[in-house]
Design an enzyme around this catalytic site. Structure first.
Site, PDB file in Angstrom:
ATOM      1  N   ASP A  10       0.869  -1.173   0.000  1.00  0.00           N
ATOM      2  CA  ASP A  10       0.000   0.000   0.000  1.00  0.00           C
ATOM      3  C   ASP A  10       0.907   1.224   0.000  1.00  0.00           C
ATOM      4  O   ASP A  10       2.106   1.128   0.248  1.00  0.00           O
ATOM      5  CB  ASP A  10      -0.872  -0.021   1.272  1.00  0.00           C
ATOM      6  N   SER A  11       0.306   2.374  -0.241  1.00  0.00           N
ATOM      7  CA  SER A  11       1.067   3.608  -0.174  1.00  0.00           C
ATOM      8  C   SER A  11       1.552   3.891   1.248  1.00  0.00           C
ATOM      9  O   SER A  11       2.461   4.689   1.437  1.00  0.00           O
ATOM     10  CB  SER A  11       0.186   4.761  -0.632  1.00  0.00           C
ATOM     11  N   CYS A  73      -4.427  -1.483  -1.729  1.00  0.00           N
ATOM     12  CA  CYS A  73      -4.602  -0.041  -1.899  1.00  0.00           C
ATOM     13  C   CYS A  73      -5.625   0.161  -3.017  1.00  0.00           C
ATOM     14  O   CYS A  73      -5.462  -0.376  -4.118  1.00  0.00           O
ATOM     15  CB  CYS A  73      -3.269   0.580  -2.279  1.00  0.00           C
ATOM     16  N   GLU A 153      -4.421   9.295   9.213  1.00  0.00           N
ATOM     17  CA  GLU A 153      -2.984   9.372   9.468  1.00  0.00           C
ATOM     18  C   GLU A 153      -2.697  10.120  10.775  1.00  0.00           C
ATOM     19  O   GLU A 153      -1.685   9.901  11.414  1.00  0.00           O
ATOM     20  CB  GLU A 153      -2.265  10.071   8.308  1.00  0.00           C
ATOM     21  N   CYS A 190     -11.448   2.995  -0.020  1.00  0.00           N
ATOM     22  CA  CYS A 190     -10.104   3.450   0.361  1.00  0.00           C
ATOM     23  C   CYS A 190      -9.709   2.668   1.601  1.00  0.00           C
ATOM     24  O   CYS A 190     -10.539   2.452   2.496  1.00  0.00           O
ATOM     25  CB  CYS A 190     -10.119   4.949   0.651  1.00  0.00           C
ATOM     26  N   HIS A 192      -8.149   3.464   4.128  1.00  0.00           N
ATOM     27  CA  HIS A 192      -8.245   4.191   5.391  1.00  0.00           C
ATOM     28  C   HIS A 192      -9.674   4.252   5.929  1.00  0.00           C
ATOM     29  O   HIS A 192      -9.884   4.495   7.113  1.00  0.00           O
ATOM     30  CB  HIS A 192      -7.742   5.629   5.223  1.00  0.00           C
TER      31      HIS A 192
HETATM   32  N1  DGL Z   1      -4.167   3.544   0.280  1.00  0.00           N
HETATM   33  C1  DGL Z   1      -4.859   4.577  -0.459  1.00  0.00           C
HETATM   34  C2  DGL Z   1      -6.155   3.994  -1.036  1.00  0.00           C
HETATM   35  O1  DGL Z   1      -6.656   2.981  -0.611  1.00  0.00           O
HETATM   36  C3  DGL Z   1      -5.172   5.765   0.414  1.00  0.00           C
HETATM   37  C4  DGL Z   1      -3.962   6.582   0.772  1.00  0.00           C
HETATM   38  C5  DGL Z   1      -3.288   7.269  -0.395  1.00  0.00           C
HETATM   39  O2  DGL Z   1      -3.881   8.187  -0.995  1.00  0.00           O
HETATM   40  O3  DGL Z   1      -2.183   6.881  -0.704  1.00  0.00           O
HETATM   41  O4  DGL Z   1      -6.689   4.553  -1.956  1.00  0.00           O
END
Ligand code: DGL
Length: 274
Positions: A10-11, A73, A153, A190, A192
Site C-alpha cells: 500500500d502507499s 490499496c 494518518e 479506500c 483508510h
Molecule cells: N491507500 C490509499 C487507497 O486505498 C489511500 C492513501 C493514499 O492516498 O495513498 O486509496
C-alpha cells in the site's frame, strides 16, 4: 510453495486494514507487507506516477518468493492492475476493487450504490466499471473524500469533527428528500475508510449498508488459495508477519497499530529503499 508468504503493499499503513482482515480469515498464513510511507499519499498523484510506484513496490516484494500478491490499496488497484499483470503474468494478483464491487452488488437491493475514495480512485472509475460489469443497470454515484486519509494518518477516527467531515461529503448523497433517489449501499473505496465505519454509519443512517473492501478482499484471497490448493496447512502454527517501510520505522509502527488492531513491534519492521 504453500509456506511462501502472501505479499501486500500500500502507499502507507492503510493497507494494514486488509492485512487485518486477512489475518482474521487466514491466521496460519505468512505475510509480508510493504508500506511506501515515504511517498504517501498516492491518491492525489497522476496515473503514470502511481503505476511507476506500484511497479517498484511489486519488484521489491517479488524478492521474497510470494505465492500471491495483494494490492492492498484502492488507488493502486484502480489504476495499476493491468500494468502489474503485464509485468508479472504468472503471479496471482488480487486488488481490492473487484471484490469490493462484487460485495456492493450483493448488498444493494436497489442497485443504487455510492462510492467514496481518493481523487485518483474516483477519477479512474474502476469501481464503476467493475459494478456495471456485474449489474449493467446499477445506478452509481461516486465522490472523492480525500480528507479522511489525512485524518486517519493523524489518528483522528471518531468524534464530532469526523462526523462533520463525513456529513460534508455524504449529506449531499444521502440526505435526499426523495428516498427513492438515495443509494442503499456505500462502498468504502479506500484502505483508510474502514476506520471511520462507526462515524460514517451514524451520518448515513442504519438503512445504508457499508461495504468494506478489506473484508471482501480477504475472502477473495481465501477462495483463490483454496481453489489453487495453495492454503498453508491449517495444522501449522500461527503464520508470521513481516513489515517493510520506506520511511520512519517508529512512525509506521505507531500509526500502523490502529490499522492492524494489534501491537506492531518495531523489530518486525524493516526500512527499505525502492
Ligand atoms: N491507500 C490509499 C487507497 O486505498 C489511500 C492513501 C493514499 O492516498 O495513498 O486509496
Amino acid at each position: 510453495m504453500n509456506n511462501n508468504p502472501i505479499g501486500l503493499f500500500d502507499s502507507g499503513v492503510g493497507g494494514l486494514t486488509v492485512l487485518r482482515s486477512l489475518q482474521e480469515v487466514l491466521p496460519q498464513e505468512n505475510y509480508i507487507y510493504l508500506g511506501d510511507t515515504a511517498r504517501l499519499p498516492y491518491g492525489t498523484k497522476s496515473k503514470e506516477t502511481i503505476i511507476r510506484y506500484a511497479l517498484q513496490c511489486t519488484d521489491k516484494l517479488m524478492e521474497h518468493n510470494l505465492k500471491l500478491l495483494v494490492m492492498a490499496c484502492n488507488t493502486v488497484s484502480s489504476v495499476a492492475l493491468p500494468a502489474l499483470k503485464e509485468k508479472y503474468p504468472h503471479m496471482d494478483i488480487i486488488g481490492v476493487v473487484e471484490p469490493g464491487a462484487q460485495a456492493a452488488c450483493i448488498a444493494s437491493q436497489k442497485g443504487h450504490i455510492a462510492i467514496i475514495g481518493t481523487e485518483s480512485t474516483i477519477r479512474g472509475k474502476a469501481y464503476e466499471h467493475a459494478i456495471l460489469a456485474i449489474n449493467k443497470h446499477a445506478k452509481i454515484v461516486a465522490k472523492p473524500s480525500p480528507l479522511f486519509v489525512a485524518m486517519a494518518e493523524e489518528g483522528l477516527i471518531e468524534g464530532p469533527l469526523v462526523e462533520g467531515i463525513a456529513a460534508h461529503y455524504l449529506d449531499e448523497i444521502f440526505k435526499n428528500t426523495n428516498a427513492a433517489n438515495t443509494p442503499d449501499t456505500l462502498v468504502l473505496g479506500c484502505t483508510h475508510f474502514p476506520l471511520f465505519k462507526k462515524s460514517i454509519q451514524n451520518v448515513v443512517g442504519n438503512t445504508v449498508t457499508l461495504v468494506d473492501s478489506a473484508q471482501t478482499t480477504a475472502k477473495a484471497v481465501q477462495q483463490l488459495l483454496k481453489d489453487k490448493n495453495h492454503l498453508r496447512d491449517s495444522h501449522d502454527s500461527q503464520g508470521s508477519m513481516r513489515f517493510l517501510t520506506t520511511d520512519d520505522i517508529a512512525k509506521f509502527s505507531q500509526i500502523g497499530e490502529s490499522f492492524l488492531g494489534i501491537p506492531l513491534k518495531n523489530n518486525t519492521v524493516e526500512l527499505v529503499d525502492l
